[in-house]
Scaffold this motif. Sequence first.
Motif, PDB file in Angstrom:
ATOM      1  N   VAL A   1      20.455  20.085  21.444  1.00 22.73           N
ATOM      2  CA  VAL A   1      21.770  20.440  20.913  1.00 22.73           C
ATOM      3  C   VAL A   1      22.401  19.261  20.185  1.00 22.73           C
ATOM      4  O   VAL A   1      22.884  19.388  19.047  1.00 22.73           O
ATOM      5  N   THR A   2      22.418  18.100  20.823  1.00 21.77           N
ATOM      6  CA  THR A   2      23.043  16.926  20.210  1.00 21.77           C
ATOM      7  C   THR A   2      22.341  16.541  18.913  1.00 21.77           C
ATOM      8  O   THR A   2      22.982  16.088  17.961  1.00 21.77           O
ATOM      9  N   SER A   3      21.027  16.758  18.854  1.00 20.00           N
ATOM     10  CA  SER A   3      20.290  16.415  17.626  1.00 20.00           C
ATOM     11  C   SER A   3      20.696  17.285  16.448  1.00 20.00           C
ATOM     12  O   SER A   3      20.424  16.939  15.292  1.00 20.00           O
ATOM     13  N   MET A   4      21.365  18.429  16.731  1.00 21.01           N
ATOM     14  CA  MET A   4      21.807  19.320  15.654  1.00 21.01           C
ATOM     15  C   MET A   4      23.236  19.041  15.196  1.00 21.01           C
ATOM     16  O   MET A   4      23.712  19.670  14.243  1.00 21.01           O
ATOM     17  N   ILE A   5      23.945  18.129  15.865  1.00 22.67           N
ATOM     18  CA  ILE A   5      25.258  17.721  15.374  1.00 22.67           C
ATOM     19  C   ILE A   5      25.080  17.050  14.016  1.00 22.67           C
ATOM     20  O   ILE A   5      24.170  16.248  13.817  1.00 22.67           O
ATOM     21  N   GLN A   6      25.927  17.376  13.068  1.00 26.83           N
ATOM     22  CA  GLN A   6      25.762  16.865  11.717  1.00 26.83           C
ATOM     23  C   GLN A   6      26.017  15.365  11.652  1.00 26.83           C
ATOM     24  O   GLN A   6      26.924  14.841  12.309  1.00 26.83           O
ATOM     25  N   GLY A   7      25.218  14.679  10.844  1.00 27.17           N
ATOM     26  CA  GLY A   7      25.370  13.240  10.659  1.00 27.17           C
ATOM     27  C   GLY A   7      24.213  12.707   9.846  1.00 27.17           C
ATOM     28  O   GLY A   7      23.085  13.218   9.946  1.00 27.17           O
ATOM     29  N   ALA A   8      24.461  11.682   9.045  1.00 26.64           N
ATOM     30  CA  ALA A   8      23.415  11.099   8.213  1.00 26.64           C
ATOM     31  C   ALA A   8      22.362  10.386   9.041  1.00 26.64           C
ATOM     32  O   ALA A   8      21.204  10.280   8.649  1.00 26.64           O
ATOM     33  N   ASP A   9      22.780   9.882  10.215  1.00 22.32           N
ATOM     34  CA  ASP A   9      21.853   9.205  11.115  1.00 22.32           C
ATOM     35  C   ASP A   9      22.410   9.303  12.534  1.00 22.32           C
ATOM     36  O   ASP A   9      23.454   9.932  12.770  1.00 22.32           O
ATOM     37  N   GLY A  10      21.725   8.677  13.475  1.00 26.30           N
ATOM     38  CA  GLY A  10      22.136   8.777  14.869  1.00 26.30           C
ATOM     39  C   GLY A  10      23.505   8.194  15.136  1.00 26.30           C
ATOM     40  O   GLY A  10      24.277   8.741  15.945  1.00 26.30           O
ATOM     41  N   GLU A  11      23.823   7.105  14.481  1.00 27.13           N
ATOM     42  CA  GLU A  11      25.118   6.472  14.703  1.00 27.13           C
ATOM     43  C   GLU A  11      26.253   7.369  14.229  1.00 27.13           C
ATOM     44  O   GLU A  11      27.262   7.542  14.926  1.00 27.13           O
ATOM     45  N   GLU A  12      26.105   7.967  13.045  1.00 25.50           N
ATOM     46  CA  GLU A  12      27.146   8.862  12.550  1.00 25.50           C
ATOM     47  C   GLU A  12      27.263  10.095  13.438  1.00 25.50           C
ATOM     48  O   GLU A  12      28.366  10.595  13.688  1.00 25.50           O
ATOM     49  N   ARG A  13      26.133  10.578  13.913  1.00 24.54           N
ATOM     50  CA  ARG A  13      26.131  11.751  14.793  1.00 24.54           C
ATOM     51  C   ARG A  13      26.928  11.445  16.066  1.00 24.54           C
ATOM     52  O   ARG A  13      27.771  12.244  16.503  1.00 24.54           O
ATOM     53  N   PHE A  14      26.679  10.278  16.654  1.00 22.90           N
ATOM     54  CA  PHE A  14      27.406   9.909  17.872  1.00 22.90           C
ATOM     55  C   PHE A  14      28.890   9.702  17.583  1.00 22.90           C
ATOM     56  O   PHE A  14      29.750  10.152  18.361  1.00 22.90           O
ATOM     57  N   ILE A  15      29.224   9.023  16.507  1.00 25.01           N
ATOM     58  CA  ILE A  15      30.629   8.759  16.187  1.00 25.01           C
ATOM     59  C   ILE A  15      31.386  10.070  15.989  1.00 25.01           C
ATOM     60  O   ILE A  15      32.529  10.223  16.439  1.00 25.01           O
ATOM     61  N   ARG A  16      30.751  11.042  15.349  1.00 20.98           N
ATOM     62  CA  ARG A  16      31.417  12.334  15.162  1.00 20.98           C
ATOM     63  C   ARG A  16      31.685  13.005  16.511  1.00 20.98           C
ATOM     64  O   ARG A  16      32.745  13.599  16.719  1.00 20.98           O
TER      65      ARG A  16
ATOM     66  N   ARG B   1      37.614  12.560  21.467  1.00 21.70           N
ATOM     67  CA  ARG B   1      38.934  11.915  21.411  1.00 21.70           C
ATOM     68  C   ARG B   1      40.025  12.919  21.023  1.00 21.70           C
ATOM     69  O   ARG B   1      41.116  12.911  21.593  1.00 21.70           O
ATOM     70  N   ARG B   2      39.718  13.784  20.063  1.00 20.76           N
ATOM     71  CA  ARG B   2      40.713  14.783  19.642  1.00 20.76           C
ATOM     72  C   ARG B   2      40.967  15.795  20.756  1.00 20.76           C
ATOM     73  O   ARG B   2      42.115  16.183  21.002  1.00 20.76           O
ATOM     74  N   LEU B   3      39.907  16.225  21.428  1.00 24.04           N
ATOM     75  CA  LEU B   3      40.079  17.185  22.518  1.00 24.04           C
ATOM     76  C   LEU B   3      40.944  16.595  23.631  1.00 24.04           C
ATOM     77  O   LEU B   3      41.788  17.279  24.212  1.00 24.04           O
ATOM     78  N   ALA B   4      40.718  15.320  23.934  1.00 25.05           N
ATOM     79  CA  ALA B   4      41.449  14.665  25.025  1.00 25.05           C
ATOM     80  C   ALA B   4      42.789  14.109  24.577  1.00 25.05           C
ATOM     81  O   ALA B   4      43.586  13.684  25.424  1.00 25.05           O
ATOM     82  N   ASP B   5      43.038  14.082  23.264  1.00 25.71           N
ATOM     83  CA  ASP B   5      44.242  13.458  22.705  1.00 25.71           C
ATOM     84  C   ASP B   5      44.348  12.009  23.157  1.00 25.71           C
ATOM     85  O   ASP B   5      45.419  11.540  23.543  1.00 25.71           O
ATOM     86  N   ASN B   6      43.200  11.318  23.095  1.00 26.17           N
ATOM     87  CA  ASN B   6      43.146   9.919  23.529  1.00 26.17           C
ATOM     88  C   ASN B   6      42.215   9.157  22.594  1.00 26.17           C
ATOM     89  O   ASN B   6      40.984   9.207  22.738  1.00 26.17           O
ATOM     90  N   PRO B   7      42.784   8.406  21.620  1.00 23.27           N
ATOM     91  CA  PRO B   7      41.950   7.708  20.642  1.00 23.27           C
ATOM     92  C   PRO B   7      41.215   6.494  21.200  1.00 23.27           C
ATOM     93  O   PRO B   7      40.397   5.894  20.488  1.00 23.27           O
ATOM     94  N   ALA B   8      41.474   6.132  22.446  1.00 22.34           N
ATOM     95  CA  ALA B   8      40.823   4.958  23.033  1.00 22.34           C
ATOM     96  C   ALA B   8      39.489   5.283  23.704  1.00 22.34           C
ATOM     97  O   ALA B   8      38.751   4.379  24.109  1.00 22.34           O
ATOM     98  N   ILE B   9      39.167   6.551  23.851  1.00 20.80           N
ATOM     99  CA  ILE B   9      37.926   6.936  24.546  1.00 20.80           C
ATOM    100  C   ILE B   9      36.708   6.402  23.800  1.00 20.80           C
ATOM    101  O   ILE B   9      36.605   6.488  22.586  1.00 20.80           O
ATOM    102  N   ASP B  10      35.762   5.826  24.564  1.00 18.03           N
ATOM    103  CA  ASP B  10      34.516   5.315  23.991  1.00 18.03           C
ATOM    104  C   ASP B  10      33.439   5.342  25.068  1.00 18.03           C
ATOM    105  O   ASP B  10      33.705   5.748  26.204  1.00 18.03           O
ATOM    106  N   TYR B  11      32.249   4.866  24.715  1.00 15.68           N
ATOM    107  CA  TYR B  11      31.185   4.879  25.723  1.00 15.68           C
ATOM    108  C   TYR B  11      31.141   3.552  26.467  1.00 15.68           C
ATOM    109  O   TYR B  11      31.531   2.511  25.958  1.00 15.68           O
ATOM    110  N   ASN B  12      30.626   3.613  27.698  1.00 17.64           N
ATOM    111  CA  ASN B  12      30.492   2.442  28.560  1.00 17.64           C
ATOM    112  C   ASN B  12      29.147   1.779  28.263  1.00 17.64           C
ATOM    113  O   ASN B  12      28.093   2.330  28.573  1.00 17.64           O
TER     114      ASN B  12
END
Length: 313
Positions: free
Chosen positions: A126-141, A147-158
């Motif tokens: 499923v994640t591999s089908m998220i749109q993006g030019a490469d893996g980094e863009e896919r993850f950032i999207r 972040r939008r769903l949670a209304d929290n722009p500080a969310i990131d990965y550990n």
Amino acid sequence: MENINDDIEAYLQQVVEEEQNHDHDGSMSSFMEKIGMADKEMFGVCVTSSEGKVRKGGNADEVLPLESVSKALALALALEDVGAEKIFQHVGKEPKGDPFHSVAALEEGDKGVPSNPMINAGAIAVTSMIQGADGEERFIRLRDFIRRLADNPAIDYNHDMYEAEEKDLNRALFYYMRSHGVVSGSEEDSLLPYMKQTSIEMSCVDLARIAAVFANNGKAPGSDEQLIAPDNVHIVLTLMFATGMYQSSGEFAVDVGIPAKSGISGFIMAVVPGRMGVGVIGPALDNSGNSIAGMRILGKLSKRWKLAAFSSH
């Protein structure tokens, strides 16, 4: 929350205190132990209504990785990006009762197609089908969507959690599926975004807000802003109900009766359509990888407020 008693926050604190009096003999995620987050006595719960009202108890503000809860969120974005028809050409919709990391389940299935999006192989596809030019863009999207769903722009990965995760088994799943044409592309572009997404971290408060988006038919709580299309909300919630609690999904559906998705960090995201979203944490896990405390807390909330899908209100 118009349809719930005004003393909801006192009750949430009560169920957390009751949980502290239970023994928690379940296992802990080895990944959580590696990064120093293995605290069996960390219990938290947050409830957010579809109107945006927030009530919480215990350690609801503690930040932990989503782990497999992220699978439901990645599915929502992939559905938005490419649609259900394409996704279900590569992933099934069936609860098979297999362990979430099973390789054998792929071998026994239909030409490497994973049985559903809530197991590791299905989520990788499923994640591999998220749109993006490469893996980094896919993850950032995906990160920005969360972040939008949670209304929290500080969310990131550990980053520490990402480094601690067992990657070889997920690589095996990826390459097996790629050999059957279920996924395509390089590991960096099609697998690494999935391995990063599981390390995205947040609090129960963030998670309950995300759950409330699903409860509000894809709209931001208390708003008309449509974040997820209603048809896609329906698909995600249906699969959560049928497969979101691994081998315990059927038992949970009977005993608690609401769509939910668990993760081995001890998080559970639960959704009561039209009413509320719930985030709970309790790191001790049962044999299926679900939070023991989280399931017990959700069971109490469901019984008290008649939240189950087929209960008489």
